[in-house]
Design a protein around this motif. Structure first.
Motif, PDB file in Angstrom:
ATOM      1  N   GLY A 220       0.810  -1.205   0.000  1.00  0.00           N
ATOM      2  CA  GLY A 220       0.000   0.000   0.000  1.00  0.00           C
ATOM      3  C   GLY A 220       0.845   1.257   0.000  1.00  0.00           C
ATOM      4  O   GLY A 220       0.494   2.254  -0.636  1.00  0.00           O
ATOM      5  N   HIS A 221       1.982   1.212   0.700  1.00  0.00           N
ATOM      6  CA  HIS A 221       2.875   2.370   0.704  1.00  0.00           C
ATOM      7  C   HIS A 221       3.370   2.673  -0.708  1.00  0.00           C
ATOM      8  O   HIS A 221       3.619   3.838  -1.052  1.00  0.00           O
ATOM      9  N   ALA A 222       3.540   1.626  -1.519  1.00  0.00           N
ATOM     10  CA  ALA A 222       4.012   1.840  -2.892  1.00  0.00           C
ATOM     11  C   ALA A 222       2.887   2.284  -3.812  1.00  0.00           C
ATOM     12  O   ALA A 222       3.106   3.068  -4.735  1.00  0.00           O
ATOM     13  N   VAL A 223       1.668   1.787  -3.565  1.00  0.00           N
ATOM     14  CA  VAL A 223       0.560   2.056  -4.472  1.00  0.00           C
ATOM     15  C   VAL A 223      -0.139   3.366  -4.153  1.00  0.00           C
ATOM     16  O   VAL A 223      -0.566   4.094  -5.061  1.00  0.00           O
ATOM     17  N   VAL A 224      -0.270   3.697  -2.874  1.00  0.00           N
ATOM     18  CA  VAL A 224      -1.060   4.866  -2.474  1.00  0.00           C
ATOM     19  C   VAL A 224      -0.604   6.153  -3.146  1.00  0.00           C
ATOM     20  O   VAL A 224      -1.437   6.909  -3.667  1.00  0.00           O
ATOM     21  N   PRO A 225       0.708   6.470  -3.175  1.00  0.00           N
ATOM     22  CA  PRO A 225       1.105   7.723  -3.855  1.00  0.00           C
ATOM     23  C   PRO A 225       0.684   7.747  -5.326  1.00  0.00           C
ATOM     24  O   PRO A 225       0.256   8.791  -5.834  1.00  0.00           O
ATOM     25  N   VAL A 226       0.807   6.599  -6.005  1.00  0.00           N
ATOM     26  CA  VAL A 226       0.431   6.529  -7.417  1.00  0.00           C
ATOM     27  C   VAL A 226      -1.068   6.747  -7.582  1.00  0.00           C
ATOM     28  O   VAL A 226      -1.518   7.495  -8.464  1.00  0.00           O
ATOM     29  N   LEU A 227      -1.875   6.117  -6.720  1.00  0.00           N
ATOM     30  CA  LEU A 227      -3.319   6.261  -6.832  1.00  0.00           C
ATOM     31  C   LEU A 227      -3.772   7.675  -6.512  1.00  0.00           C
ATOM     32  O   LEU A 227      -4.643   8.236  -7.196  1.00  0.00           O
ATOM     33  N   VAL A 228      -3.194   8.265  -5.488  1.00  0.00           N
ATOM     34  CA  VAL A 228      -3.567   9.641  -5.138  1.00  0.00           C
ATOM     35  C   VAL A 228      -3.218  10.593  -6.278  1.00  0.00           C
ATOM     36  O   VAL A 228      -4.016  11.467  -6.660  1.00  0.00           O
ATOM     37  N   ALA A 229      -2.016  10.421  -6.852  1.00  0.00           N
ATOM     38  CA  ALA A 229      -1.616  11.273  -7.970  1.00  0.00           C
ATOM     39  C   ALA A 229      -2.530  11.061  -9.171  1.00  0.00           C
ATOM     40  O   ALA A 229      -2.887  12.021  -9.876  1.00  0.00           O
ATOM     41  N   SER A 230      -2.929   9.805  -9.401  1.00  0.00           N
ATOM     42  CA  SER A 230      -3.787   9.506 -10.549  1.00  0.00           C
ATOM     43  C   SER A 230      -5.171  10.135 -10.384  1.00  0.00           C
ATOM     44  O   SER A 230      -5.747  10.664 -11.341  1.00  0.00           O
ATOM     45  N   ILE A 231      -5.711  10.064  -9.170  1.00  0.00           N
ATOM     46  CA  ILE A 231      -7.011  10.687  -8.931  1.00  0.00           C
ATOM     47  C   ILE A 231      -6.922  12.195  -9.132  1.00  0.00           C
ATOM     48  O   ILE A 231      -7.814  12.818  -9.730  1.00  0.00           O
ATOM     49  N   SER A 232      -5.832  12.785  -8.645  1.00  0.00           N
ATOM     50  CA  SER A 232      -5.640  14.232  -8.836  1.00  0.00           C
ATOM     51  C   SER A 232      -5.547  14.571 -10.313  1.00  0.00           C
ATOM     52  O   SER A 232      -6.145  15.550 -10.789  1.00  0.00           O
ATOM     53  N   ALA A 233      -4.788  13.756 -11.058  1.00  0.00           N
ATOM     54  CA  ALA A 233      -4.654  14.008 -12.492  1.00  0.00           C
ATOM     55  C   ALA A 233      -5.994  13.837 -13.207  1.00  0.00           C
ATOM     56  O   ALA A 233      -6.306  14.578 -14.151  1.00  0.00           O
ATOM     57  N   SER A 234      -6.814  12.866 -12.777  1.00  0.00           N
ATOM     58  CA  SER A 234      -8.130  12.673 -13.396  1.00  0.00           C
ATOM     59  C   SER A 234      -8.998  13.905 -13.211  1.00  0.00           C
ATOM     60  O   SER A 234      -9.740  14.298 -14.119  1.00  0.00           O
ATOM     61  N   VAL A 235      -8.896  14.534 -12.046  1.00  0.00           N
ATOM     62  CA  VAL A 235      -9.670  15.754 -11.802  1.00  0.00           C
ATOM     63  C   VAL A 235      -9.255  16.857 -12.765  1.00  0.00           C
ATOM     64  O   VAL A 235     -10.092  17.584 -13.323  1.00  0.00           O
ATOM     65  N   THR A 236      -7.931  16.987 -13.010  1.00  0.00           N
ATOM     66  CA  THR A 236      -7.469  18.035 -13.931  1.00  0.00           C
ATOM     67  C   THR A 236      -7.915  17.743 -15.367  1.00  0.00           C
ATOM     68  O   THR A 236      -8.211  18.663 -16.129  1.00  0.00           O
ATOM     69  N   VAL A 237      -7.962  16.455 -15.740  1.00  0.00           N
ATOM     70  CA  VAL A 237      -8.425  16.101 -17.093  1.00  0.00           C
ATOM     71  C   VAL A 237      -9.905  16.454 -17.246  1.00  0.00           C
ATOM     72  O   VAL A 237     -10.332  16.986 -18.283  1.00  0.00           O
ATOM     73  N   VAL A 238     -10.701  16.137 -16.222  1.00  0.00           N
ATOM     74  CA  VAL A 238     -12.129  16.500 -16.274  1.00  0.00           C
ATOM     75  C   VAL A 238     -12.275  18.017 -16.371  1.00  0.00           C
ATOM     76  O   VAL A 238     -13.134  18.534 -17.114  1.00  0.00           O
ATOM     77  N   LEU A 239     -11.449  18.736 -15.643  1.00  0.00           N
ATOM     78  CA  LEU A 239     -11.474  20.197 -15.717  1.00  0.00           C
ATOM     79  C   LEU A 239     -11.185  20.680 -17.133  1.00  0.00           C
ATOM     80  O   LEU A 239     -11.834  21.607 -17.636  1.00  0.00           O
ATOM     81  N   HIS A 240     -10.220  20.025 -17.792  1.00  0.00           N
ATOM     82  CA  HIS A 240      -9.892  20.356 -19.175  1.00  0.00           C
ATOM     83  C   HIS A 240     -11.091  20.089 -20.086  1.00  0.00           C
ATOM     84  O   HIS A 240     -11.464  20.924 -20.922  1.00  0.00           O
ATOM     85  N   LEU A 241     -11.702  18.929 -19.948  1.00  0.00           N
ATOM     86  CA  LEU A 241     -12.839  18.584 -20.805  1.00  0.00           C
ATOM     87  C   LEU A 241     -14.016  19.533 -20.589  1.00  0.00           C
ATOM     88  O   LEU A 241     -14.703  19.927 -21.543  1.00  0.00           O
ATOM     89  N   MET A 242     -14.275  19.903 -19.358  1.00  0.00           N
ATOM     90  CA  MET A 242     -15.348  20.846 -19.070  1.00  0.00           C
ATOM     91  C   MET A 242     -15.038  22.212 -19.672  1.00  0.00           C
ATOM     92  O   MET A 242     -15.930  22.908 -20.170  1.00  0.00           O
TER      93      MET A 242
END
Length: 594
Positions: A220-242
């Motif tokens: 989890g220590h290895a995966v959590v940073p990647v998942l948190v960053a990915s969720i953050s990046a998904s929000v920015t992509v949605v912002l771009h599409l909107m």
């Protein structure tokens, strides 16, 4: 690399790495592959910088261009790091593919067909390899729900990009079978397409959040940073599409910058995770450096549990005589009780030594398992060797105690009665001689010499092995020895009994310590304390004299002898002696294992 691991009954996970081969850092093949990856990374960096900098928008918004270069370089670097882990090579290749597709996106600057159309297609597709990695890292397979999202999203991107979305004339291939649309219909299709992509991206973030909730332990220590960053990046992509849906003009630079910054966190998180795994392996090495003569299997289990961030980790030791697995607390267990957990063996020369039971997710990190296996092997063999040395010392000490007792008994039962008979004969000779005669004078001298010899013989026999220690215990023996010294000794010793070698060692430690006080401390009082430390006997001899005792000095041979005697039973000696501050001699004598 360690030897191949065999299947263990009751384990739901079996890892069998190949010995040596290209995964070995010393292998020539591995070194060639590393150079090739480094060259590929350099070419990717150069291509990314060139293609992005040549963009017309780079002159107007250099900060965004720099972020785009960093994103491409970041994905290539993260892929390069994952390629070095044999269990992550597929994910590493996908991240590098994502970086290359991002480079291809900028080929619309090349005025040669079909490159502009290829760039038009690769724009949205460049995210798919990275998305696949994000959904499964550090595994190699997608679960059904994740796989369904990938198929839908990929199909929508390709169909909407090629069939419904109208590229600009300079990017369009005349023969491409795109559906002709009126401007109004095209605008509506664009809104629908962006809405579908937004919803799909939100669902992608949901899938990542679901994985985040189930991440635990070191994995989890290895995966959590990647998942948190990915969720953050998904929000920015949605912002771009909107922003695209709400704006008839180009996307604002601020939105583009936020999107690139969000995307940059993804490779940064992968790099962080790769470094974290290497630090975890280094932490195992640090734990190994802490192994000393007093390390126990329970302490090593705690060290592994801390390293793996797994409080339920178990270290099971194999006992060949009984042919059973035992926990560090001495409980017999069956490996079948650990189904659903990762069970990997630790062997020594082909013989069973131990098994480590850990969270199943740890199996994804092969290098970490190899490091844990090797460190556990070294630690347990070291513990076994030290235990064998202690057992050998204990047996030698026990033999010495038995021999001392035998000699003392022979002196007491054989020589002392004879000397007593000689004393009686001398007294008879003295009584038969006339008063004032030379014979009576010689008899008187002989009587005194025989008595002194008998006293010395008794003291010698007592020094070999005090009888009172055998029959009445440590407290009585110390009181008897202290009564013969010119010291007032405060004694606090429990009346319980301990193994004979431990009691004998404690007795000689105390008597030698009191003799040192009488000779060197220049005081008339001393204190003796003995306490039960649970698994060891703590013996202390304390005085408030001049201090300054140093076992390393030439005059400290008595203290060195004490250390050797205590070490024979696996104990340790602590000396706290400051100038004008008194001296405390403390010995810790283990006895729980006896």
């Amino acid at each position: 690399m360690g030897a191949a691991r065999e299947s263990i009954p009751g384990s739901s996970f079996v890892l069998r790495p190949d010995a040596g081969g290209p995964t070995d850092a010393r292998s020539p093949v591995f070194q060639v592959e590393s150079r090739a990856r480094g060259l590929l990374l350099l070419l990717g960096v150069s291509s990314a910088a060139t293609s992005v900098v040549l963009e017309p928008s780079a002159r107007d918004y250099p900060a965004i261009a720099v972020l785009e270069v960093l994103v491409i370089v970041g994905f290539a670097t993260a892929g390069h790091l994952l390629l070095q882990d044999p269990t992550q090579r597929e994910n590493g290749r996908l991240l590098i593919a994502s970086a290359l597709l991002q480079v291809v996106t900028h080929l619309h600057l090349v005025d040669h067909s079909p490159l502009p159309m290829l760039a038009w297609l690769c724009g949205p597709l460049s995210a798919m390899p990275a998305a696949i990695v994000l959904l499964r890292f550090p595994d190699k397979e997608l679960d059904p729900l994740d796989r369904g999202w990938v198929v839908f999203h990929l199909a929508w991107l390709v169909s909407s990009r090629l069939l419904f979305t109208i590229p600009t004339p300079e990017r369009r291939l005349g023969w491409w079978p795109a559906i002709p649309m009126s401007p109004g219909f095209a605008a509506a299709a664009s809104i629908v397409g962006n809405t579908v992509l937004s919803l799909s991206t939100v669902f992608f973030a949901f899938l990542l959040f679901r994985r985040l909730r189930h991440s635990r332990g070191l994995a989890g220590h290895a995966v959590v940073p990647v998942l948190v960053a990915s969720i953050s990046a998904s929000v920015t992509v949605v912002l771009h599409l909107m922003s695209v849906a709400n704006s008839r003009e180009s996307v604002p630079p601020l939105v583009l910058g936020i999107e690139q910054a969000g995307l940059l966190t993804i490779p940064a998180a992968f790099i962080f995770s790769a470094i974290a795994m290497r630090l975890a392996r280094a932490k195992i090495a640090d734990q190994l450096l802490k192994v000393n003569h007093s390390t126990t299997p329970r302490e090593w289990q705690l060290a592994l549990s801390e390293t793996f961030a797994d409080p339920d980790l178990k270290l099971l030791c194999w006992h060949p005589r009984e042919a059973v697995w035992m926990t560090v607390d001495g409980d017999i267990v069956d490996l079948d009780a650990f189904r659903g957990r990762l069970v990997f063996p630790v062997d020594a020369g082909g013989d069973r030594l131990a098994s480590i039971v850990a969270d199943h997710a740890i199996g994804r990190h092969k290098h970490l398992l190899d490091a844990a296996e090797a460190a556990t092997r070294i630690t347990l063999l070291n513990i076994a060797a030290l235990a064998e040395v202690r057992e050998s010392r204990f047996r030698i000490l026990q033999a010495s105690v038995d021999e001392r007792r035998r000699l003392g008994r022979n002196l007491h039962d054989g020589v002392q009665p004879r000397m007593a008979a000689v004393t009686m004969l001398v007294e008879q000779l003295w009584a038969a001689a006339e008063d004032g005669s030379r014979t009576r004078e010689l008899a008187e001298e002989l009587k005194t010499a025989v008595k002194e010899t008998l006293d010395d013989l008794r003291d010698f026999a007592r020094g070999l092995h005090p009888t009172v220690l055998t029959h009445r215990g440590l407290a009585a023996a110390v009181e008897s020895a202290a009564g013969r010294l010119r010291l007032t000794v405060s004694i606090a010793i429990p009346g319980e009994r301990w193994p004979e070698p431990v009691e004998v060692t404690a007795y000689y430690f105390i008597t030698e310590g009191l003799n040192n006080v009488a000779k060197h401390a220049d005081v008339d009082r001393a204190e003796v304390r003995v306490t039960n430390g649970g698994d060891c006997l703590v013996v202390e001899v304390i005085d408030c004299g001049q201090g300054g005792a140093d076992p390393n000095s030439g005059s400290g041979s008595g203290l060195v002898g004490l250390k050797d005697r205590v070490g024979a039973v696996g104990g340790i000696v602590e000396i706290n002696s400051k100038k004008e501050g008194g001296t405390c001699l403390r010995a810790r004598l283990p006895f729980a294992s006896r």
